[in-house]
Structures are given as structure tokens and as C-alpha cells.
Design an enzyme around this catalytic site. Structure first.
Site, short mmCIF file in Angstrom:
data_model
loop_
_atom_site.label_atom_id
_atom_site.label_comp_id
_atom_site.label_asym_id
_atom_site.label_seq_id
_atom_site.Cartn_x
_atom_site.Cartn_y
_atom_site.Cartn_z
N GLY A 1 -15.16 1.07 9.25
CA GLY A 1 -15.77 0.69 10.61
C GLY A 1 -17.02 1.42 11.13
O GLY A 1 -17.88 0.69 11.72
N GLU B 1 -19.73 0.53 8.72
CA GLU B 1 -20.27 -0.89 8.52
C GLU B 1 -21.18 -1.34 9.82
O GLU B 1 -21.87 -2.23 9.77
CB GLU B 1 -19.25 -1.75 8.38
CG GLU B 1 -18.60 -1.84 6.95
CD GLU B 1 -17.30 -2.39 6.71
OE1 GLU B 1 -17.07 -3.56 7.67
OE2 GLU B 1 -16.26 -2.07 5.81
N ARG C 1 0.85 -1.17 -0.01
CA ARG C 1 -0.08 0.19 -0.01
C ARG C 1 0.82 1.18 -0.03
O ARG C 1 1.80 1.33 0.92
CB ARG C 1 -0.78 0.11 1.23
CG ARG C 1 -1.90 1.27 1.42
CD ARG C 1 -2.20 1.56 2.74
NE ARG C 1 -3.28 2.86 2.75
CZ ARG C 1 -3.59 3.42 3.74
NH1 ARG C 1 -2.81 3.14 4.82
NH2 ARG C 1 -4.34 4.39 3.56
N ARG D 1 -9.52 14.39 12.51
CA ARG D 1 -9.37 15.46 11.33
C ARG D 1 -10.58 16.43 11.35
O ARG D 1 -11.77 15.97 11.50
CB ARG D 1 -8.93 14.98 10.27
CG ARG D 1 -7.64 14.03 10.18
CD ARG D 1 -7.62 13.54 8.96
NE ARG D 1 -6.44 12.47 8.83
CZ ARG D 1 -6.61 11.43 8.30
NH1 ARG D 1 -7.50 10.90 7.57
NH2 ARG D 1 -5.46 10.57 8.27
#
Length: 400
Positions: free
Chosen positions: A325, A328, A85, A235
Site C-alpha cells: 500500500g 505502490e 494462506r 510495529r
């Protein structure tokens, strides 16, 4: 085909060996708290969890431990490639690509755009090449999926020279997740593969939405960096840029210190004063904590407002897909967001939403057009699939 997937952060290194055809995780784990005296390697294999202390807590030693672990469990000789990644590929990469010296050089060029993420990503590549010199290595970029955005979506209204000379533009992130769930949505919800309009909402500690038209990203909420967009765990999301100058004077501190607070002490934790965890905030709100309730309300409003903007990019909407998270698992959050989007034709089925749409292939709305759905993301599997396709030559690769 088994693929080793690596995701190296500043203080952690996640790993998994995944069968790219079946999605089976043969082993998975994380080396965490790297750089500290409490570093550990935790993994799951054959249904059992294991952990060990890392006496040398640096990335190099941690990944060497991973290599030894793969040998111990008999997987080292049954891995066909390594998928990495890489967070920021700028405008240089529009897809996953085999790692060469030229590719590494271009990832290094993107460090000013991704100063927190690209250096550890590069370190992971370097160490993996040393540990597995005979294995092909593939870079999978968070930003690549969004390279199909048109200029009206990715340009900022700043002096054009900033874009030309300094690469100031919207790049977007979570691209691997948005790509995976949009592809799954077409299959699960019976959408037309050649004519669909989907808003994907990746909601976790980091959050972003994307407008996906016929498999291509047309717009997204994150920008030059992952700080832009909707309210997140720590954020701020989009703010008036003048706030930075204002708070620099008010706090008598540097711009970097203000930015640090916008990245690490804002969002849900900033408003609530309690936590960046949605479950903790929901529990507190249920007990009457007003700022926890306000943080959740602000979050839902922010996501719904952004989703409405994504519909403008698409011209219509067939489905809104929740993932990540929060997406879902947070029943009440989904319910509130769908309620706020009722004007667009969404009508929640509260009972089905309680069970995350499991009885209806993810769908949580009464209506079938448009519909809202819950689809679990699997970025690691997407990385493994890309890597396997490139290794076997069944996938065309993007030019560096």
C-alpha cells in the site's frame, strides 16, 4: 482454472475466486469484525458491491455464508481447488503443498512460532474441508520463500541450543508477495532470469524487505516473528531487546504487555501520536505537524538503511522494487528512500515517480542500472497460481 483463495485472520476471513490463468477475480470479499456484534460480510461481484450483517459472527458461520454465496452466484461448481494462506510454516515447509493430516499436524507444531496467525489459518482449513470435501486444499506459506536463506542470514547470535531445541531463527514473512513482485520485476524490467539481484520492499501497515538473487531469497528483514525489521504502521521493528526489561520495570507491567505495545502502539503511530496511515501522516506533516514529519523521516531512513543491508547480501543490485500500500502509492516516501540510496547509483525521475512509473513499466529512476520500480503485488493471484499448478500436477510439491 478457478481457485477459491482463503485468508483467515483472528477476526476476519478474506476470500476470492480467481482465474489462475488470467488473474480475473470472479468474486472477492471479506467477513470482518468476527466475534463482535457488528460482524459483516462484504463482497464484490460483477462490478457491484454488496454487504450483509452476520447474525452469527463466528468463523464457522461466516465461511458457511461464503459457501452459500458462491452457490448463489453460480461459482461453487466451477472451483477446482482451495488455496489457503498460512502465515508460519517454520523450517518445515519450503514451498506450497497439498493439505493432508500430516501437513495439518506440522502447521499445529508451528503455533508457538505463530500464535496469533496459525490458529485462525488452521480453523479456515478445517471449515473449508467440511464445506468443500471434494476439493483439493493447498497451503501456501508466508515463510516458505525465505527457506533458501543461508545460515549467516537466518541465524541469530544467541546460544546455538536455542536454534537447535527451540527453533529460534529468522524466518521472514510476506514471502508470497516478495516472490510475486520479484518474478514480475524480471519480466517487466528486462532482467536476466538466470542472473539478477533485486531488493524487494513490501511496504504497507506491515513492512519487510528481501534480497532476491536469481529467484531465491538470500535475506529478509522480518525475523522469528513479523515484529522484527523496519519501522511499520504499528510495529516498532528492530529494537534493543533490553528495552523490554527496562519498560517492564518502568511501567510495572508484564513482558507480554510491553510486547503488545511494541506490536500495536509503536511504529508510525507510536512516533507520530496520530495515525499508522501514511496518507494521514503526510497530510499532517504538510500542515506542519512535526511528529508526523518525524515519523515519516524515521520510516524512510529505516527502509533505506535496510535496503542497503540487502545489497550486501546480494553483492550488487539491479533493481529496488516498491510494493504494498505505501510502496505502490506514497510518492514522497519513495522519493526520499531513493534519495537516501543515491550513493548506490539510484537517480530518481521525479516526474515519472509522480505517476508511479506507469509509462515506464514501473521504473521510476533515470538510470537503468540500478533502477527503482513500482510493481503492484498480488498475493491472492500467487496463491491461486500455486494451487492450480499443484492441483493439475504441473508443479512439484514440497515435502512435508
Amino acid at each position: 482454472m478457478n481457485v477459491l483463495v482463503l485468508n483467515c485472520g483472528s477476526s476476519s476471513a478474506k476470500f476470492a475466486v480467481i482465474n489462475s490463468a488470467t488473474g480475473e477475480e470472479r468474486i472477492s470479499g471479506i467477513a470482518q469484525r468476527l466475534g463482535s456484534t457488528s460482524a459483516s460480510l462484504d463482497w464484490k461481484f460483477a462490478g457491484h458491491k454488496h454487504s450483509k450483517v452476520l447474525h452469527d459472527s463466528h468463523h464457522d458461520a461466516a465461511l458457511r455464508e461464503v459457501g452459500e454465496l458462491l452457490n448463489e452466484v453460480g461459482l461453487a461448481d466451477h472451483v477446482a481447488g482451495v488455496g489457503h494462506r498460512v502465515v508460519h510454516g517454520g523450517a518445515r515447509f519450503s514451498g506450497s503443498i497439498p493439505i493432508t493430516e500430516e501437513v495439518i499436524a506440522k502447521i499445529k507444531e508451528c503455533i508457538p512460532l505463530g500464535p496469533l496467525h496459525n490458529p485462525p489459518n488452521l480453523l479456515g482449513i478445517q471449515i473449508a474441508q467440511e464445506l468443500f470435501p471434494s476439493l483439493p486444499q493447498v497451503a501456501v506459506f508466508d515463510t516458505a520463500f525465505h527457506q533458501t536463506m543461508p545460515p549467516r542470514a537466518y541465524l541469530y547470535a544467541v546460544p546455538y541450543e536455542w536454534f537447535e531445541k527451540h527453533e529460534v531463527r529468522r524466518y521472514g514473512f510476506h514471502g508470497t508477495s516478495h516472490r510475486y513482485v520479484s518474478e514480475q520485476a524480471v519480466k517487466q524490467l528486462g532482467l536476466d532470469p538466470d542472473d539478477h539481484a533485486i531488493v524487494t520492499a513490501h511496504l504497507g501497515n506491515g513492512c519487510s524487505l528481501a534480497a532476491v538473487r536469481n529467484g531465491k531469497s538470500m535475506d529478509t528483514t522480518m525475523g522469528l516473528t513479523p515484529l522484527d525489521g523496519v519501522v511499520m504502521g504499528t510495529r516498532s521493528g528492530s529494537i534493543d531487546p533490553s528495552i523490554i526489561a527496562h519498560m517492564k520495570k518502568a511501567l510495572k507491567c508484564s513482558a507480554d504487555e510491553v510486547m503488545d505495545q511494541l506490536n500495536k502502539k509503536s511504529g508510525l503511530v507510536g512516533i507520530s501520536g496520530l495515525s499508522n496511515d501514511m496518507r494521514s501522516l503526510q497530510e499532517a506533516a504538510d500542515k506542519g505537524h512535526q511528529r508526523a514529519a518525524l515519523a515519516i523521516d524515521k520510516f524512510c531512513y529505516s527502509v533505506a538503511k535496510a535496503a542497503a543491508g540487502m545489497i550486501v547480501s546480494l553483492g550488487r543490485v539491479d533493481a529496488l522494487v516498491f510494493t504494498g500500500g505505501i510502496g505502490e502509492n506514497a510518492v514522497a516516501v519513495r522519493a526520499r528512500i531513493v534519495e537516501l540510496l543515491g550513493f548506490a547509483g539510484f537517480s530518481l525521475d521525479a516526474h515519472v515517480n509522480q505517476t508511479h512509473g506507469k509509462a515506464q513499466r514501473g521504473r521510476i529512476t533515470r538510470s537503468t542500472s540500478p533502477m527503482a520500480a513500482v510493481i503492484a503485488t498480488n498475493e491472492e493471484l500467487m496463491i491461486a497460481m500455486d494451487t492450480a499448478e499443484i492441483v493439475t500436477g504441473s508443479r512439484a510439491v514440497a515435502a512435508a
